[in-house]
Design a protein around this motif. Structure first.
Motif, PDB file in Angstrom:
ATOM      1  N   GLU A 394       0.957  -0.968   0.136  1.00  0.00           N
ATOM      2  CA  GLU A 394      -0.191   0.250   0.018  1.00  0.00           C
ATOM      3  C   GLU A 394       1.176   1.408  -0.130  1.00  0.00           C
ATOM      4  OE1 GLU A 394      -3.402  -1.851   1.847  1.00  0.00           O
ATOM      5  OE2 GLU A 394      -2.652  -0.875   3.223  1.00  0.00           O
ATOM      6  N   THR A 395       2.026   0.874   0.407  1.00  0.00           N
ATOM      7  CA  THR A 395       3.104   2.371   0.555  1.00  0.00           C
ATOM      8  C   THR A 395       3.512   2.637  -0.496  1.00  0.00           C
ATOM      9  OG1 THR A 395       3.387   2.178   2.593  1.00  0.00           O
ATOM     10  CG2 THR A 395       5.235   3.530   1.254  1.00  0.00           C
ATOM     11  N   GLN A 396       3.234   1.124  -1.223  1.00  0.00           N
ATOM     12  CA  GLN A 396       3.650   1.809  -3.212  1.00  0.00           C
ATOM     13  C   GLN A 396       2.974   2.040  -3.894  1.00  0.00           C
ATOM     14  OE1 GLN A 396       5.815  -2.270  -4.006  1.00  0.00           O
ATOM     15  NE2 GLN A 396       6.901  -1.843  -2.098  1.00  0.00           N
ATOM     16  N   GLN A 397       1.875   2.270  -3.456  1.00  0.00           N
ATOM     17  CA  GLN A 397       0.641   2.746  -4.310  1.00  0.00           C
ATOM     18  C   GLN A 397       0.557   4.021  -4.481  1.00  0.00           C
ATOM     19  OE1 GLN A 397      -2.733   0.539  -2.308  1.00  0.00           O
ATOM     20  NE2 GLN A 397      -3.072  -0.424  -3.867  1.00  0.00           N
ATOM     21  N   LEU A 398       1.234   4.858  -3.325  1.00  0.00           N
ATOM     22  CA  LEU A 398       1.345   6.280  -3.045  1.00  0.00           C
ATOM     23  C   LEU A 398       2.608   6.332  -3.531  1.00  0.00           C
ATOM     24  CD1 LEU A 398       0.135   6.333   1.318  1.00  0.00           C
ATOM     25  CD2 LEU A 398      -0.749   6.738  -1.314  1.00  0.00           C
ATOM     26  N   ILE A 399       3.464   5.713  -3.845  1.00  0.00           N
ATOM     27  CA  ILE A 399       4.830   6.023  -4.186  1.00  0.00           C
ATOM     28  C   ILE A 399       5.261   5.973  -5.718  1.00  0.00           C
ATOM     29  CG2 ILE A 399       7.342   5.087  -4.934  1.00  0.00           C
ATOM     30  CD1 ILE A 399       6.915   4.607  -1.644  1.00  0.00           C
ATOM     31  N   PHE A 400       4.292   4.856  -6.151  1.00  0.00           N
ATOM     32  CA  PHE A 400       4.844   4.974  -8.126  1.00  0.00           C
ATOM     33  C   PHE A 400       3.759   6.227  -8.788  1.00  0.00           C
ATOM     34  CE2 PHE A 400       3.949  -0.019  -7.100  1.00  0.00           C
ATOM     35  CZ  PHE A 400       5.105   0.088  -6.570  1.00  0.00           C
ATOM     36  N   PRO A 401       2.998   6.347  -8.577  1.00  0.00           N
ATOM     37  CA  PRO A 401       2.818   8.074  -9.307  1.00  0.00           C
ATOM     38  C   PRO A 401       3.356   9.627  -8.748  1.00  0.00           C
ATOM     39  CG  PRO A 401       0.456   6.609  -7.757  1.00  0.00           C
ATOM     40  CD  PRO A 401       1.931   5.997  -7.475  1.00  0.00           C
ATOM     41  N   ARG A 402       4.375   9.208  -7.785  1.00  0.00           N
ATOM     42  CA  ARG A 402       5.230  10.133  -7.398  1.00  0.00           C
ATOM     43  C   ARG A 402       5.677   9.873  -8.145  1.00  0.00           C
ATOM     44  NH1 ARG A 402       4.288   9.653  -0.796  1.00  0.00           N
ATOM     45  NH2 ARG A 402       2.265  10.457  -0.696  1.00  0.00           N
ATOM     46  N   ILE A 403       6.474   8.791  -8.577  1.00  0.00           N
ATOM     47  CA  ILE A 403       7.533   8.758 -10.043  1.00  0.00           C
ATOM     48  C   ILE A 403       7.451   9.291 -10.837  1.00  0.00           C
ATOM     49  CG2 ILE A 403       8.886   7.242 -10.315  1.00  0.00           C
ATOM     50  CD1 ILE A 403       8.598   5.026  -8.206  1.00  0.00           C
ATOM     51  N   LEU A 404       6.300   8.793 -11.288  1.00  0.00           N
ATOM     52  CA  LEU A 404       5.790   9.786 -12.749  1.00  0.00           C
ATOM     53  C   LEU A 404       5.590  10.633 -12.467  1.00  0.00           C
ATOM     54  CD1 LEU A 404       3.320   6.473 -13.311  1.00  0.00           C
ATOM     55  CD2 LEU A 404       5.057   7.248 -14.557  1.00  0.00           C
ATOM     56  N   GLU A 405       5.065  11.953 -11.676  1.00  0.00           N
ATOM     57  CA  GLU A 405       4.777  12.561 -11.168  1.00  0.00           C
ATOM     58  C   GLU A 405       5.953  14.190 -11.127  1.00  0.00           C
ATOM     59  OE1 GLU A 405       2.136  12.910  -8.007  1.00  0.00           O
ATOM     60  OE2 GLU A 405       0.803  12.286  -9.188  1.00  0.00           O
ATOM     61  N   SER A 406       7.127  12.998 -10.335  1.00  0.00           N
ATOM     62  CA  SER A 406       8.497  13.614 -10.422  1.00  0.00           C
ATOM     63  C   SER A 406       8.927  14.143 -11.920  1.00  0.00           C
ATOM     64  CB  SER A 406       9.235  13.041  -9.198  1.00  0.00           C
ATOM     65  OG  SER A 406      10.653  13.665  -9.305  1.00  0.00           O
ATOM     66  N   GLU A 407       9.273  12.291 -12.399  1.00  0.00           N
ATOM     67  CA  GLU A 407      10.090  12.611 -14.146  1.00  0.00           C
ATOM     68  C   GLU A 407       9.355  13.600 -14.531  1.00  0.00           C
ATOM     69  OE1 GLU A 407      13.043  11.097 -16.312  1.00  0.00           O
ATOM     70  OE2 GLU A 407      12.841  11.314 -13.763  1.00  0.00           O
ATOM     71  N   VAL A 408       7.805  13.824 -14.453  1.00  0.00           N
ATOM     72  CA  VAL A 408       7.336  14.880 -15.317  1.00  0.00           C
ATOM     73  C   VAL A 408       7.847  16.215 -15.665  1.00  0.00           C
ATOM     74  CG1 VAL A 408       4.865  15.684 -16.017  1.00  0.00           C
ATOM     75  CG2 VAL A 408       5.051  13.538 -16.146  1.00  0.00           C
ATOM     76  N   SER A 409       7.415  16.704 -13.936  1.00  0.00           N
ATOM     77  CA  SER A 409       7.433  17.598 -13.194  1.00  0.00           C
ATOM     78  C   SER A 409       9.291  18.574 -13.681  1.00  0.00           C
ATOM     79  CB  SER A 409       6.974  18.110 -11.792  1.00  0.00           C
ATOM     80  OG  SER A 409       7.949  17.232 -11.201  1.00  0.00           O
ATOM     81  N   MET A 410      10.008  17.193 -13.612  1.00  0.00           N
ATOM     82  CA  MET A 410      11.334  17.784 -13.691  1.00  0.00           C
ATOM     83  C   MET A 410      12.149  16.440 -14.597  1.00  0.00           C
ATOM     84  SD  MET A 410      12.427  18.371  -9.169  1.00  0.00           S
ATOM     85  CE  MET A 410      12.234  17.174  -8.580  1.00  0.00           C
ATOM     86  N   PRO A 411      12.647  17.001 -15.653  1.00  0.00           N
ATOM     87  CA  PRO A 411      12.363  15.683 -16.804  1.00  0.00           C
ATOM     88  C   PRO A 411      13.881  15.361 -15.860  1.00  0.00           C
ATOM     89  CG  PRO A 411      11.276  17.763 -17.532  1.00  0.00           C
ATOM     90  CD  PRO A 411      11.368  17.751 -16.087  1.00  0.00           C
ATOM     91  N   GLY A 412      14.523  14.311 -15.778  1.00  0.00           N
ATOM     92  CA  GLY A 412      15.409  13.886 -16.028  1.00  0.00           C
ATOM     93  C   GLY A 412      16.291  13.233 -14.130  1.00  0.00           C
ATOM     94  N   SER A 413      15.224  14.046 -13.089  1.00  0.00           N
ATOM     95  CA  SER A 413      15.013  13.422 -12.058  1.00  0.00           C
ATOM     96  C   SER A 413      15.273  12.204 -11.965  1.00  0.00           C
ATOM     97  CB  SER A 413      14.090  14.361 -11.099  1.00  0.00           C
ATOM     98  OG  SER A 413      13.015  12.969 -11.265  1.00  0.00           O
TER      99      SER A 413
END
Length: 470
Positions: A394-413
């Motif tokens: 369940e923790t990972q369910q929260l983490i996965f969208p954040r990983i995607l959002e991070s790469e969109v907002s900061m490409p290459g992060s």
């Protein structure tokens, strides 16, 4: 508490009073969730407000979810209770070493398929733990020191020139062995497409094994992969092939292999479970790289020394009456994991996989997983894992969208410096997709609660989770 002063007016330590000592000797269980265990009321009170480590959750944050997770306890207890060797300790845990010891298959080197590193560490001190050790972190240093006492190297059997036979590997009485080599005495199992194999009970019945067999204590690895491929990801099906049609092709990249390297021949089970299917499994991980490197340096005629993208280190074909499934196992020894950095070379060498699988992955615990998680989403590569706890999933369910959002907002992060990384448009499409990450109890978990300071269901490969589906 009494303060102890030295002659300079400094307070270097505090002495525990008799009353406090008695309180500390009485472990406490959270009265609300019945899951969290503490050495004393003092620790319980502190845990309610203070996280164990920076940026983690307090017990106050977790208590309600713990109560929900505890509803699964009877299901997990039932998995263990079906086996006569499934003794439960006073704290509710299962000591697998005691069960293995009953069959005289406990130890390091020389115990066939049961050979293992041992010790309290679930995984090699790599990833976060290794990084902590290098940077001077206390936990990492402790992990490194503990590992030294259990110096058996996972994959040691691969330094030999031949794989162990069924009898030599299992070291059990014949009637307790799930054979892969058959004779007039040990008949092959029925065609898997004609039966339904959904849990340990149905598997034992199909394999004509009594529940006295401790096979489930290591067969959980190949059987969990079967469950991930057939049920969680639905990229394989025992009924997909036929004797008259073209053979089904299935390619699997198995990430993070460690203990599995001690009993690779057991993955022949997949060829019995998936009739008329050609299966390729490529193993990746730090332990894989270590054993291949060791083999090429000092054991040039060994199984592991022959590892290459064109040379399987194990091959098996099931009997005709069981569907003639075929499997080949490869070791990827040129890097320490499956990474987007060498994805192009890997996919070119072994072919595009039908799926990535990672038993007991710990996706949220090791930052080295983040590029893999992102790449699987970007390329829509089926990816399934098992985890010890539902809380981790369940923790990972929260983490996965954040990983995607991070790469969109900061490409290459996350993908910075990785050659051939998907472009920004691909990442935006992946982030806009409505991903679902279903979690379920894995019926092919290794039976028995781990001896950890919680009553939450916590077992090897206890939960199956789809990270990326078709």
């Amino acid at each position: 508490m009494q303060e102890h002063h030295n002659g300079q007016g400094i307070t270097p330590r505090r002495v525990i009073t008799t009353d406090e000592s008695q309180k500390l000797s009485q472990p406490k269980v959270c009265s609300a969730c019945k899951a969290a265990m503490y050495c004393s009321q003092v620790c319980a009170t502190q845990a309610w407000k203070v996280p164990k480590m920076a940026n983690s959750q307090t017990h106050k944050d977790l208590c309600v979810d713990n109560k929900r997770h505890m509803l699964r306890v009877p299901e997990f207890e039932a998995v263990l209770a079906q086996f006569p060797w499934g003794r439960v300790e006073k704290d509710g845990s299962f000591n697998a070493d005691i069960a293995r010891g009953r069959y005289k298959v406990l130890g390091g080197k020389g115990f066939g398929f049961w050979s293992h590193r041992g010790g309290p560490l679930a995984h090699l001190p790599s990833g976060t733990m290794a990084e902590a050790a290098v940077s001077g972190g206390t936990h990492g240093r402790i992990a490194q020191q503990i590992a030294k006492f259990f110096d058996y190297v996972d994959g040691t059997p691969l330094l030999e020139t031949k794989h162990l036979t069924d009898r030599a590997g299992w070291k059990l009485e014949p009637e307790l062995i799930p054979f892969h080599t058959f004779s007039s005495l040990w008949e092959p199992p029925r065609l898997a497409s004609k039966v339904t194999i959904t849990d340990w009970d149905s598997w034992y019945s199909w394999r004509r094994l009594p529940k006295e067999s401790p096979a489930a204590l290591i067969m959980d690895f190949p059987m969990s992969v079967y469950w991930l491929l057939v049920h969680t990801l639905q990229v394989a099906d025992p009924k997909a092939g036929s004797p008259d049609g073209p053979r089904v092709q299935l390619k699997v990249h198995y990430v993070g292999a460690e203990t599995e390297l001690n009993f690779l021949p057991l993955f022949a089970e997949l060829a019995l479970l998936l009739p008329y299917t050609d299966i390729t499994v490529v193993f990746f991980g730090k332990a894989v790289q270590t054993i291949v490197s060791t083999a090429k340096e000092s054991h040039p005629k060994s199984l592991a020394a022959q590892a290459s993208p064109t040379t399987p280190i194990f091959s098996y074909t099931a009997p005709e009456e069981s569907g003639a499934g075929r499997i080949q196992l490869f070791l990827h020894g040129t890097s320490d994991s499956w990474t987007p950095a060498d994805a192009d070379a890997t996919l070119s060498a072994y072919g595009v996989p039908s799926a990535l699988v990672a038993p007991n992955a710990g996706l949220g615990s090791y930052p080295s997983w983040f590029p893999v998680i992102l790449y699987a989403h970007q390329m829509q590569l089926p990816f399934g894992v098992t985890e010890y706890t539902e809380q981790s999933c369940e923790t990972q369910q929260l983490i996965f969208p954040r990983i995607l959002e991070s790469e969109v907002s900061m490409p290459g992060s996350i993908m910075r410096g990785i050659p051939g990384a998907p472009d920004a448009a691909t990442t935006r499409r992946a982030a806009s997709k409505n991903w679902e990450y279903p979690i379920e109890m894995n019926p092919f978990q290794r039976p028995g609660q781990r001896p950890v300071p919680t009553k939450l269901p916590n077992v090897p490969s206890g939960f199956a989770m789809r990270v990326v589906g078709k």
